[in-house]
Design an enzyme around this catalytic site. Structure first.
Site, PDB file in Angstrom:
ATOM      1  NE  ARG A 119      -0.580   0.246   4.984  1.00 20.54           N
ATOM      2  CZ  ARG A 119      -1.199   0.251   6.144  1.00 20.54           C
ATOM      3  NH1 ARG A 119      -2.522   0.239   6.212  1.00 20.54           N
ATOM      4  NH2 ARG A 119      -0.528   0.255   7.275  1.00 20.54           N
ATOM      5  CB  CYS A 123       5.724   9.662  -6.670  1.00 23.84           C
ATOM      6  SG  CYS A 123       6.237  11.389  -6.769  1.00 23.84           S
ATOM      7  CD  GLU A 158      -1.295   5.364  10.236  1.00 28.30           C
ATOM      8  OE1 GLU A 158      -0.506   4.611   9.654  1.00 28.30           O
ATOM      9  OE2 GLU A 158      -1.626   5.209  11.423  1.00 28.30           O
ATOM     10  CD  GLU A 315      -5.682   3.482  12.003  1.00 27.86           C
ATOM     11  OE1 GLU A 315      -4.719   2.770  12.348  1.00 27.86           O
ATOM     12  OE2 GLU A 315      -5.822   3.894  10.852  1.00 27.86           O
ATOM     13  CD1 TRP A 323       1.278  -3.012  12.881  1.00 27.26           C
ATOM     14  CD2 TRP A 323       2.957  -2.183  14.104  1.00 27.26           C
ATOM     15  NE1 TRP A 323       0.744  -2.039  13.705  1.00 27.26           N
ATOM     16  CE2 TRP A 323       1.753  -1.518  14.467  1.00 27.26           C
ATOM     17  CE3 TRP A 323       4.130  -1.812  14.760  1.00 27.26           C
ATOM     18  CZ2 TRP A 323       1.699  -0.516  15.443  1.00 27.26           C
ATOM     19  CZ3 TRP A 323       4.083  -0.821  15.735  1.00 27.26           C
ATOM     20  CH2 TRP A 323       2.880  -0.190  16.061  1.00 27.26           C
ATOM     21  CD  GLU A 363      -2.977  -3.826   8.464  1.00 26.22           C
ATOM     22  OE1 GLU A 363      -2.159  -3.006   8.897  1.00 26.22           O
ATOM     23  OE2 GLU A 363      -4.129  -3.527   8.088  1.00 26.22           O
ATOM     24  CE  LYS A 364      -2.770 -14.795   7.221  1.00 30.05           C
ATOM     25  NZ  LYS A 364      -1.893 -13.920   6.412  1.00 30.05           N
ATOM     26  CG  PHE A 365      -1.708 -13.289  12.560  1.00 30.97           C
ATOM     27  CD1 PHE A 365      -2.477 -14.275  13.183  1.00 30.97           C
ATOM     28  CD2 PHE A 365      -1.028 -13.624  11.400  1.00 30.97           C
ATOM     29  CE1 PHE A 365      -2.544 -15.558  12.671  1.00 30.97           C
ATOM     30  CE2 PHE A 365      -1.087 -14.913  10.879  1.00 30.97           C
ATOM     31  CZ  PHE A 365      -1.853 -15.887  11.521  1.00 30.97           C
TER      32      PHE A 365
HETATM   33  C1  GAL Z   1      -2.195   2.045  10.869  1.00 26.72           C
HETATM   34  C2  GAL Z   1      -2.988   2.090   9.574  1.00 26.72           C
HETATM   35  C3  GAL Z   1      -4.060   1.018   9.540  1.00 26.72           C
HETATM   36  C4  GAL Z   1      -3.519  -0.294  10.012  1.00 26.72           C
HETATM   37  C5  GAL Z   1      -2.938  -0.132  11.386  1.00 26.72           C
HETATM   38  C6  GAL Z   1      -2.383  -1.393  11.978  1.00 26.72           C
HETATM   39  O1  GAL Z   1      -0.924   2.568  10.671  1.00 26.72           O
HETATM   40  O2  GAL Z   1      -3.573   3.346   9.385  1.00 26.72           O
HETATM   41  O3  GAL Z   1      -4.545   0.935   8.228  1.00 26.72           O
HETATM   42  O4  GAL Z   1      -2.548  -0.729   9.112  1.00 26.72           O
HETATM   43  O5  GAL Z   1      -1.885   0.801  11.343  1.00 26.72           O
HETATM   44  O6  GAL Z   1      -1.842  -1.162  13.261  1.00 26.72           O
END
Ligand code: GAL
Length: 694
Positions: A119, A123, A158, A315, A323, A363-365
């Site tokens: 994602r 540019c 973001e 969020e 991550w 991002e499934k976890f």
């Molecule tokens: C943020 C993002 C989300 C998701 C989330 C996961 O940085 O805006 O789309 O990826 O992190 O923690």
């Protein structure tokens, strides 16, 4: 200080605290959507962000739009009066766009063009990406701006998170245009960049390139200007999307989600472009109080971006992210405590990434409000529902302000300059700030995080950690502040250069030597693990200090502490200087945090700044002030009981509906919101930044 509920800014927003998260219905069959909406009601959700990553679904082929599914989602949400924060859907361009316009893909510092397939593969200056985004936004705005559910617009996502700089030819040309607007002549640019060095002088504008990978140190002026240029380019992208919405729907209200003190983005400038500040907070649940403080700092920063008005926690994770190298979960109660901590500092929205945990993709976890496990018997969903119910009790808090008599000066300009390579050491500005912020957090003293150009009249104490880049205007403002009776606390490596990265000659802190009553001649950076010590007047035990030791010449200042070791043993390390009706304290090293807290506590006491209550370590105490009411938030961030002496504070806890007075015992991760009638006027009125023309 007038309360500003978010609804007074965006009138279609639901009343009360906003609660919800990112909703990605395109990842699920339609049969799941009605269950989603039913569960949202159960959890108390009143706002969801929709379509953030939906470009490929909304426009599967160039110019071929499919809005049917989004119509159905938004209508369905509205049957339960769940409002929508509608995204511009530009966060991840579709595969066809990258294929048709390979030049829209970003190029890194080494000249490598990045691939699509994750994602943010664009540019920021790409004409094809921007134009495609604007067309889609126009369609979205025409179709949905008037929908009663669409209360707010979520611009991109973001911006600058993964792709915060690009070094392609388009960026090179745009950089030259940007430079020509900044410098009237090439001579001026050469002078500013100090190119009479290493044969770097430019004779033609066309010779100037982005600071790509070079044999050794890049020109600091060029690097600094590129940081400014890229932040401006990303901000221009943001402003362009806002303009595309407003072209169709002039009354539309917009926000965009920022990140924790994100280095590439000058949010002081960016957040003039939107109506509401918002950010995404992911403290490491296993990171202890340091992580809590880093989040608190960013809450205070984001509150300051729109003049003190409430912001949105756009969020956070219900429990784990996916991550980090090791993704700790949030034990029972911690998610609630972290959420209340955001509200305490001015958030009127508590939102999550994401509503339903994905079953496929990278991002499934990552945790969500609805876990893979399902809702029946789920600890996470139970806590989600409980939080939704509790936030409903805080409707009276909405719009309340967080008054502060302490300002912490922070700027992106300063960060970029300080962190440009080829310094006495590799500085970490965020860490330098957090020492002081952490001391203030430990003392439970409210802080406004503001730009060094901000008006300082409302404050008793101003803390300027590592204000390396000092402009004439900033120096004048700080001088006037001390003159009037304020306390200025400044730390090492301050006042070293001007905005061009040129040294203020004669010793730092440059233009503030007279205010601090000293000049710095030399400095000694200390490698990790090495330390010096401070001999503090009136204290038998020495205090450890590390990272950096400056050698001072006192010109009127008095030493509060001296160095214990090295050839400079006995020389001043911490000083105070009376200036006008105020004082200026200089901290020429990084003292042990506990002692720094003692130092700050003494300064605050001398200047009449007090914590609202006396609380055990790890308990956060913050006051929000509303119309005729004030609210004391108490949050225990530790997994153990903690005592709080309420002193003169007494009132009703909005969460438990119990009376609180005297000594209070807070359970592990416990929270209270004690409300009482307000009988005092609060004087501090931060100014709202002006929106720039788009
Ligand atoms: C943020 C993002 C989300 C998701 C989330 C996961 O940085 O805006 O789309 O990826 O992190 O923690």
């Amino acid at each position: 200080m007038t309360p500003t509920p978010l609804r007074s800014i965006a009138s279609k927003l639901p009343a009360g605290m906003l609660y919800g998260g990112d909703y990605n219905p395109e990842q699920w069959p339609e049969a799941v959507w009605s269950e989603d909406v039913r569960l949202m009601r159960e959890a108390g959700v009143n706002l969801v962000s929709v379509a953030i990553f939906s470009w490929a679904k909304l426009e599967p082929r160039p110019g071929d739009y499919d809005f049917g599914w989004l119509d159905r989602v938004i209508d369905l949400l509205w049957t339960e009066k769940i409002s929508v924060c509608l995204a511009t859907a530009t966060a991840s361009p579709p595969a066809w766009l990258s294929r048709a316009h390979p030049e829209s893909l970003p190029v890194d510092v080494n000249g490598t063009r990045l691939s699509p397939g994750s994602r943010q593969h664009y540019c920021p200056n790409s004409r094809a990406y921007r134009a495609g985004g604007r067309r889609l936004i126009g369609e979205l705005a025409r179709r949905y701006a008037a929908h009663p559910a669409v209360a707010l617009w979520h611009v991109n996502n973001e911006i600058g998170c993964h792709t915060h700089e690009c070094f392609c030819e388009v960026c090179a040309a745009d950089f030259r245009t940007w430079l020509r607007a900044r410098y009237d002549t090439l001579e001026e640019l050469n002078e500013s960049w100090g190119t009479a060095f290493w044969s770097q002088a430019y004779g033609e504008w066309a010779e100037i390139l982005p600071p790509r990978k070079m044999p050794t140190f890049r020109n600091p002026g060029q690097v600094l200007d590129y940081a400014r240029f890229m932040s401006d380019a990303l901000c221009d992208l943001l402003a362009g999307e806002v303009a595309a919405i407003r072209l169709v729907a002039p009354e539309a209200k917009v926000t965009t989600n920022g990140m924790v003190f994100h280095r590439p983005a000058d949010y002081h400038r960016w957040y003039r472009e939107v109506d509401i500040a918002a950010w995404d907070s992911y403290p490491d649940p296993a990171g202890g109080i340091d992580e809590v403080q880093a989040a608190a700092f960013t809450h205070d920063l984001f509150r300051g971006l729109r003049g003190g008005q409430p912001f949105m926690l756009m969020e956070q994770a219900t429990t784990q992210v996916n991550w980090r190298a090791t993704n700790a979960l949030k034990p029972p109660g911690q998610m609630r405590a972290i959420s209340f901590a955001a509200v305490a500092r001015g958030a009127d929205a508590v939102m999550f990434f994401q509503w339903r945990a994905a079953r496929a993709g990278a991002e499934k976890f990552h945790s969500a409000m609805v876990p893979h496990f399902g809702t029946e018997g789920s600890r996470v969903f139970r806590e989600v529902c409980a939080l939704g119910a509790e936030l409903k009790k805080l409707t009276g808090v909405c719009g309340a302000r967080v008054p502060a008599r302490v300002a912490l000066l922070v700027s992106w300009e300063n960060r970029w300059a300080l962190e440009v390579e080829s310094k006495p050491m590799a500085f970490d500005y965020a860490a330098m700030i957090r020492s002081y912020y952490g001391a203030l957090w430990d003392l439970n003293v409210a802080v406004d995080v503001v730009h060094p150009d901000a008006p300082l009249e409302a404050y008793a104490v101003v803390v300027a950690p590592a204000l390396y880049q000092l402009t004439r205007g900033q120096a004048e403002s700080l001088r006037a502040f001390a003159q009037r009776g304020g306390a200025l606390v400044m730390s090492y490596f301050s006042g070293v250069v001007d905005e061009r990265e040129h040294i203020w000659l004669g010793g730092s802190p440059g233009l503030l030597q007279d205010v601090l009553g000293l000049a710095v001649e030399e400095w000694q950076p200390l490698p990790a693990g090495e330390s010096n010590a401070l001999v503090v007047a009136g204290r038998t035990e020495p205090v450890a200090c590390k990272i950096f030791c400056e050698l001072l010449h006192l010109r009127g200042a008095e030493a509060l502490a001296t160095y214990a070791h090295g050839f400079f043993a006995g020389r001043a390390a911490i000083t105070t200087h009376r200036f006008g009706a105020g004082e200026a304290i200089y901290v020429a090293t990084e003292p042990d945090r506990t002692w720094l807290t003692t130092l700050m506590s003494d300064v605050l006491e001398r200047h009449g700044v007090k914590a609202p209550v006396v609380a055990a370590p790890g308990v956060e105490a913050v006051v929000r002030v509303g119309e005729g009411m004030e609210f004391l938030f108490l949050i225990n961030h530790r997994a153990e009981l903690a005592m709080v002496e309420l002193g003169e504070w007494s009132g009703r806890d909005l969460v438990s509906d119990q009376a609180c007075t005297g000594t209070l015992s807070l359970e592990p991760y416990g929270v209270r919101v004690i409300s009482r009638a307000r009988d005092r006027e609060v004087s501090a009125v931060p100014r709202l930044p002006q929106a720039s023309a788009v």
